[in-house]
Design an enzyme around this catalytic site. Structure first.
Site, mmCIF file in Angstrom:
data_model
loop_
_atom_site.group_PDB
_atom_site.id
_atom_site.type_symbol
_atom_site.label_atom_id
_atom_site.label_comp_id
_atom_site.label_asym_id
_atom_site.label_seq_id
_atom_site.Cartn_x
_atom_site.Cartn_y
_atom_site.Cartn_z
ATOM 1 N N HIS A 76 2.041 -4.027 3.543
ATOM 2 C CA HIS A 76 2.011 -3.175 4.736
ATOM 3 C C HIS A 76 2.553 -3.922 5.952
ATOM 4 C CE1 HIS A 76 0.182 0.007 7.348
ATOM 5 N NE2 HIS A 76 0.163 -0.987 8.214
ATOM 6 N N GLU A 77 2.016 -5.103 6.210
ATOM 7 C CA GLU A 77 2.484 -5.865 7.371
ATOM 8 C C GLU A 77 3.925 -6.324 7.186
ATOM 9 O OE1 GLU A 77 0.789 -5.604 9.925
ATOM 10 O OE2 GLU A 77 -1.060 -4.915 8.974
ATOM 11 N N HIS A 100 6.113 -3.590 8.405
ATOM 12 C CA HIS A 100 6.318 -3.671 9.853
ATOM 13 C C HIS A 100 7.389 -4.723 10.174
ATOM 14 C CE1 HIS A 100 3.253 -1.003 11.306
ATOM 15 N NE2 HIS A 100 2.232 -1.685 10.800
ATOM 16 N N HIS A 125 10.819 -3.497 9.592
ATOM 17 C CA HIS A 125 11.202 -2.564 10.646
ATOM 18 C C HIS A 125 11.778 -3.316 11.848
ATOM 19 C CE1 HIS A 125 9.806 1.328 12.962
ATOM 20 N NE2 HIS A 125 11.112 1.197 12.942
#
Length: 664
Positions: free
Chosen positions: A464-465, A468, A471
């Site tokens: 998940h991180e 980020h 992104h």
């Protein structure tokens, strides 16, 4: 003597020299950087030429670079490596930065120039128009259009909110570090060996024989609730973790009451009916009604599913002669039993394969297959702690993309949870600038970082991180304010939630050495427990939104929380994922009124992942390339719905979320 914090970063990939960073240098550096910024803004307002994009909004975008460097490195350290020196100055840093932000927002000459450009934004290129619109709205949200008395009160509110947020976070960190559970060795049945070894070492350091001492980061907490056979141990763990910050020296309830009252007053000053209305105006949801609508549509099926799950768990309790009603400290333990018995899912066996080194390597391999990225360890790059590793990120043709720091293991000076941040954002307003990003987690320590074992949920957290981080790394915009993760709160979680899928597929799990039959059991077992997970999340998200709509704001926060949970009929055996007293997302982060964002983003991610599964190839090159170009590279250069539609060809299908959570 030159302050090292004010110097250009000269390390590899223009990275900072953390060895030169001292706490005592921050306040002088912030003062000098603010003075530099003030001079830059004065030059803009003194310009005799008529306001236009270049001499006003682009000039504003170029200003403050030195302050941004100092600010970003401070907040990185305050959250991940907060020593006594950092803690001591954290409130003052927050106060000075807040005061400066207010000074900028309340500068009438600057706002007048921005407003003039904003009136003619339709004549600009799309990315320029987006920047101008964001800039204008930012000034208005900061109080630029208020009268003098209202501006003074807003400044006071913002300063106090900054102080309260810092205190809230420090209370949670201190309470977590002070919270331990002591377990006798004869009570330790079922606890995994790596957790036990860590606890034995902690006990030995205190001279305690025949005992284990567990700190309660979330990974340890959930591990103990899942595996500890002794019910009394699970109850002690649950009560210790969920009871933090509700009384004593770290009591956060008075802070919350003041925070929500000040937030409400701020929203009223700015012309909104509630803080939730103010907070969501630039989100994808736009209004609290829309955010609540999504949660309401998911709430009933998830509650019904949770009730069915509770009945299944109680059956096992009764079958095994347990003369008790299922409680909150029993749910994870008996859910694991159901998954093992019904689906041949063995969480302990899966965990034994999910070493941190393997999971990190799998994340890098997924990014390589999807986007052609390569990650190379950089031992010569300065880091702020020995646990931290620096990685050069390059495209497959060797062109550099940016720099990534990873910091995964729990430490007392770290805030809890997991997060991603940027030390430098991508831009090309004058020349290409490559991003520097970092990901932080709190996984249970092992003697060697790579050997630390993760649960499947913790492996998802790493991915998940990392989502980020991708992104931010793959951003390709002109202006720094529009780069990477600087998007609507309910869109920013979309790329990160999407990335989680690439760790839990049977193909991914088999790559960890997990036998095929066990990897396939994961998919079957995922159908059980979705009711619990959804109710636990939504309870926190709904309470957050309702708290910031309350009129008047509540004074007794504990009573408000209890009343809300009763009204929602949240089972006591589930409760909230984050109790308000330690809900750092909302009171020491950017998620006030917006914790729902994870579910809104999950609508997007479930829909997009269905596009990948429909191809039969989770690494479909055409889809991956389009996702990179139309979503990840765009940052906030256009409305997020435009980016989604550019990828998917239509607006998101909400039913994909119900299918993904097995709630249809």
């Amino acid at each position: 003597m030159t302050n090292p914090l004010l110097e250009e970063w000269a390390g590899p990939a223009q990275s900072p020299d953390f060895a030169a960073v001292r706490a005592e240098d921050f306040l002088p550096a912030i003062d000098e950087a603010i003075a530099l910024s003030r001079a830059e803004l004065a030059a803009i307002t003194a310009n005799p030429a008529a306001p236009d994009f270049d001499n006003t909004v682009a000039a504003l975008e170029r200003s403050g670079a030195v302050l941004a460097r100092v600010r970003r490195i401070f907040w990185m350290l305050s959250s991940a490596h907060a020593d006594a020196g950092i803690h001591a100055i954290e409130p003052e840093v927050a106060a000075r930065l807040t005061a400066w932000g207010t000074e900028v927002s309340h500068d009438p000459a600057l706002f007048t120039r921005v407003a003039e450009v904003w009136k003619n934004r339709d004549r600009l290129a799309p990315e320029q128009a987006r920047l101008v619109d964001n800039s204008y709205k930012g000034f208005v949200a900061g109080g630029a259009a208020l009268d003098a008395a209202a501006k003074r009160r807003l400044a006071q509110i913002n300063e106090r909110l900054g102080t309260l947020g810092v205190k809230f976070g420090q209370n949670v960190l201190a309470a977590t570090n002070a919270t331990e559970v002591v377990v006798a060795e004869d009570e330790a049945a079922g606890i995994p060996g790596d957790l036990r070894a860590m606890a034995l070492a902690a006990a030995a350091s205190r001279g305690l024989k025949g005992q284990l001492v567990f700190g309660l980061d979330r990974g340890t907490y959930e591990g103990l609730l899942t595996f500890a056979d002794v019910r009394a141990v699970r109850e002690r763990v649950w009560r210790a973790f969920t009871g933090r910050c509700q009384s004593g020296p770290h009591d956060n309830y008075p802070l919350i009451a003041e925070i929500v009252a000040l937030r409400d007053e701020k929203a009223q000053l700015l012309g909104y009916g509630s803080y939730a209305e103010f907070a969501l105006v630039d989100s994808m949801a736009k209004t609290p009604v829309a955010a609540a609508g999504l949660m309401d549509r998911v709430w009933r099926p998830s509650l019904l599913q949770a009730q069915r799950e509770a009945a299944a768990l109680q059956q096992i309790v009764d079958r095994d002669g347990g003369e008790f009603t299922l409680a909150a400290w029993d749910w994870r333990y008996f859910s694991d039993r159901v998954r093992r018995e019904r689906y041949a899912y063995d969480a302990g066996a899966i965990r034994s394969h999910l070493s941190l080194g393997k999971v990190r390597a799998a994340a890098f391999a997924a990014a390589e297959r999807l986007y052609g990225l390569r990650f190379t360890r950089q031992p010569d790059v300065s880091v702020y702690h020995p646990d931290v590793t620096a990685w050069a990120v390059d495209n497959e043709d060797g062109t550099p993309v940016g720099l990534l720091f990873t910091d995964y293991l729990a430490r007392p000076e770290k805030h809890g949870g997991a997060w991603m941040g940027s030390l430098r954002v991508q831009e090309r307003i004058d020349a290409p600038v490559r991003p520097i990003v970092y990901t932080v987690a709190n996984f249970t320590r092992a003697e060697r970082e790579d050997d630390a074992l993760l649960s499947l949920d913790e492996a998802r957290t790493l991915f998940h991180e990392f989502g980020h981080a991708l992104h931010a790394l793959l951003s390709d915009v002109t202006f720094p304010s529009l780069a990477g993760t600087a998007v609507a709160r309910d869109f920013v979680e979309f790329p990160s939630k999407l990335m989680e899928h690439w760790v839990a597929s049977p193909e991914a799990l088999q790559a960890f050495g997990i036998p095929a039959e066990l990897a396939e059991a994961v998919a079957r077992a995922e159908t059980f427990g979705q009711g619990f997970a959804t109710v636990e999340f939504l309870a926190s998200a709904i309470v957050d939104l309702k708290l910031h709509q309350a009129d008047p704001p509540p004074i007794d926060i504990a009573a408000f929380e209890d009343d809300m949970l009763a009204a929602l009929q949240v089972p006591e055996a589930i409760g909230m994922r984050h109790r308000l007293a330690y809900f750092t997302h909302v009171f020491d982060g950017g998620y006030a009124s917006a914790y729902y964002s994870y579910m809104w983003a999950e609508v997007l991610d479930a829909d997009v992942f269905e596009a990948f599964t429909a191809t039969g190839n989770l690494f479909d090159p055409e889809l991956a390339d389009r996702l990179r170009r139309e979503v990840l590279a765009q940052g906030d250069a256009r409305d997020p719905m435009q980016s989604f539609v550019a990828f998917r060809g239509r607006e998101p299908d909400e039913s994909a979320l119900l299918r993904a959570r097995c709630l249809t």
